[in-house]
Design a protein around this motif. Structure first.
Motif, PDB file in Angstrom:
ATOM      1  N   HIS A  38       0.844  -1.194   0.000  1.00 11.21           N
ATOM      2  CA  HIS A  38       0.000   0.000   0.000  1.00 11.21           C
ATOM      3  C   HIS A  38       0.881   1.247   0.000  1.00 11.21           C
ATOM      4  O   HIS A  38       1.971   1.262   0.544  1.00 11.21           O
ATOM      5  N   LEU A  39       0.405   2.279  -0.656  1.00  8.21           N
ATOM      6  CA  LEU A  39       1.127   3.537  -0.740  1.00  8.21           C
ATOM      7  C   LEU A  39       0.369   4.584   0.065  1.00  8.21           C
ATOM      8  O   LEU A  39      -0.812   4.790  -0.139  1.00  8.21           O
ATOM      9  N   ALA A  40       1.046   5.260   0.958  1.00 10.21           N
ATOM     10  CA  ALA A  40       0.432   6.313   1.770  1.00 10.21           C
ATOM     11  C   ALA A  40       0.553   7.632   1.031  1.00 10.21           C
ATOM     12  O   ALA A  40       1.438   8.429   1.299  1.00 10.21           O
ATOM     13  N   LEU A  41      -0.304   7.861   0.040  1.00 10.75           N
ATOM     14  CA  LEU A  41      -0.296   9.098  -0.729  1.00 10.75           C
ATOM     15  C   LEU A  41      -1.417  10.005  -0.239  1.00 10.75           C
ATOM     16  O   LEU A  41      -2.536   9.552   0.003  1.00 10.75           O
ATOM     17  N   LEU A  42      -1.109  11.283  -0.103  1.00  7.91           N
ATOM     18  CA  LEU A  42      -2.103  12.270   0.303  1.00  7.91           C
ATOM     19  C   LEU A  42      -2.180  13.358  -0.752  1.00  7.91           C
ATOM     20  O   LEU A  42      -1.148  13.939  -1.079  1.00  7.91           O
ATOM     21  N   GLU A 161       2.692  23.719  10.393  1.00 17.24           N
ATOM     22  CA  GLU A 161       3.173  22.534   9.667  1.00 17.24           C
ATOM     23  C   GLU A 161       2.091  22.000   8.733  1.00 17.24           C
ATOM     24  O   GLU A 161       2.359  21.622   7.601  1.00 17.24           O
ATOM     25  N   MET A 162       0.829  21.964   9.202  1.00 11.30           N
ATOM     26  CA  MET A 162      -0.259  21.469   8.343  1.00 11.30           C
ATOM     27  C   MET A 162      -0.464  22.410   7.153  1.00 11.30           C
ATOM     28  O   MET A 162      -0.681  21.960   6.032  1.00 11.30           O
ATOM     29  N   LEU A 163      -0.402  23.703   7.365  1.00 13.38           N
ATOM     30  CA  LEU A 163      -0.541  24.646   6.253  1.00 13.38           C
ATOM     31  C   LEU A 163       0.612  24.487   5.264  1.00 13.38           C
ATOM     32  O   LEU A 163       0.407  24.508   4.048  1.00 13.38           O
ATOM     33  N   ARG A 164       1.829  24.299   5.766  1.00 13.02           N
ATOM     34  CA  ARG A 164       2.969  24.072   4.885  1.00 13.02           C
ATOM     35  C   ARG A 164       2.785  22.783   4.104  1.00 13.02           C
ATOM     36  O   ARG A 164       2.981  22.714   2.896  1.00 13.02           O
ATOM     37  N   PHE A 165       2.332  21.740   4.800  1.00 16.65           N
ATOM     38  CA  PHE A 165       2.122  20.444   4.167  1.00 16.65           C
ATOM     39  C   PHE A 165       1.038  20.523   3.086  1.00 16.65           C
ATOM     40  O   PHE A 165       1.176  19.969   2.013  1.00 16.65           O
ATOM     41  N   ALA A 166      -0.032  21.252   3.361  1.00 12.22           N
ATOM     42  CA  ALA A 166      -1.144  21.354   2.406  1.00 12.22           C
ATOM     43  C   ALA A 166      -0.772  22.181   1.188  1.00 12.22           C
ATOM     44  O   ALA A 166      -1.462  22.157   0.180  1.00 12.22           O
ATOM     45  N   GLY A 167       0.334  22.903   1.285  1.00 10.47           N
ATOM     46  CA  GLY A 167       0.865  23.593   0.119  1.00 10.47           C
ATOM     47  C   GLY A 167       0.230  24.911  -0.144  1.00 10.47           C
ATOM     48  O   GLY A 167       0.233  25.485  -1.155  1.00 10.47           O
TER      49      GLY A 167
END
Length: 167
Positions: A38-42, A161-167
């Motif tokens: 399985h690939l953990a892609l978000l 961090e979540m805002l950075r991650f969400a791009g």
């Protein structure tokens, strides 16, 4: 036409998330993948199929584009740009390289973001990536995140961090 060595993806898009492991637990197993692979892609792609054996990532080239006459769409001759909604993309990792074709510039960007996640997963798996096809597009016309008011509250650093991650 954009032909980029896979090793240059991070430097070309430095704003893409580098720490996907932190939020990887949010993703569940994709139903079309064997449990062992399985690939953990978000976000989790709408369509994902494994098409061949794993290959080393060191010498893979990238062709990407977002216009109907781009080399990327010509290489994906079995698909058409109008088959994807706005912000959608098709990504094909095959023995000859990677092709990312976006329905538009945003779709091409999201395809490159998925490729970066695949690259990070490959580095963790002895530098090899499984050949695959991905087609994805947004479910809703607007993207966003929400912090729920259950469990421990997020710290200011977690929100950033979540805002950075969400791009």
């Amino acid at each position: 036409m954009d032909t980029t060595p896979l090793s240059d993806v991070d430097s070309e898009h430095p704003s893409l998330p580098l720490d996907t492991a932190r939020f990887a637990g949010v993703n569940s197993r994709h139903p079309s993948l064997p449990a062992a692979q399985h690939l953990a892609l978000l976000p989790r792609p709408k369509e994902l199929s494994l098409t061949g054996a794993a290959q080393p990532i060191g010498s893979i080239g990238i062709v990407s584009g977002s216009t109907a006459d781009s080399e990327a769409w010509q290489l994906l001759s079995d698909l058409r740009p109008e088959d994807l909604p706005a912000e959608g993309y098709a990504l094909r990792l095959h023995q000859g390289g990677v092709v990312i074709a976006g329905a538009d510039a945003a779709g091409e960007f999201h395809g490159r973001a998925t490729l970066q996640q695949l690259q990070q997963l490959a580095v963790a798996q002895n530098g090899r990536m499984t050949q695959l096809d991905i087609r994805d597009w947004p479910t809703l016309p607007s993207r966003g995140i929400m912090e729920g008011f259950y469990g421990p509250p997020w710290s200011h650093e977690d929100r950033l961090e979540m805002l950075r991650f969400a791009g």
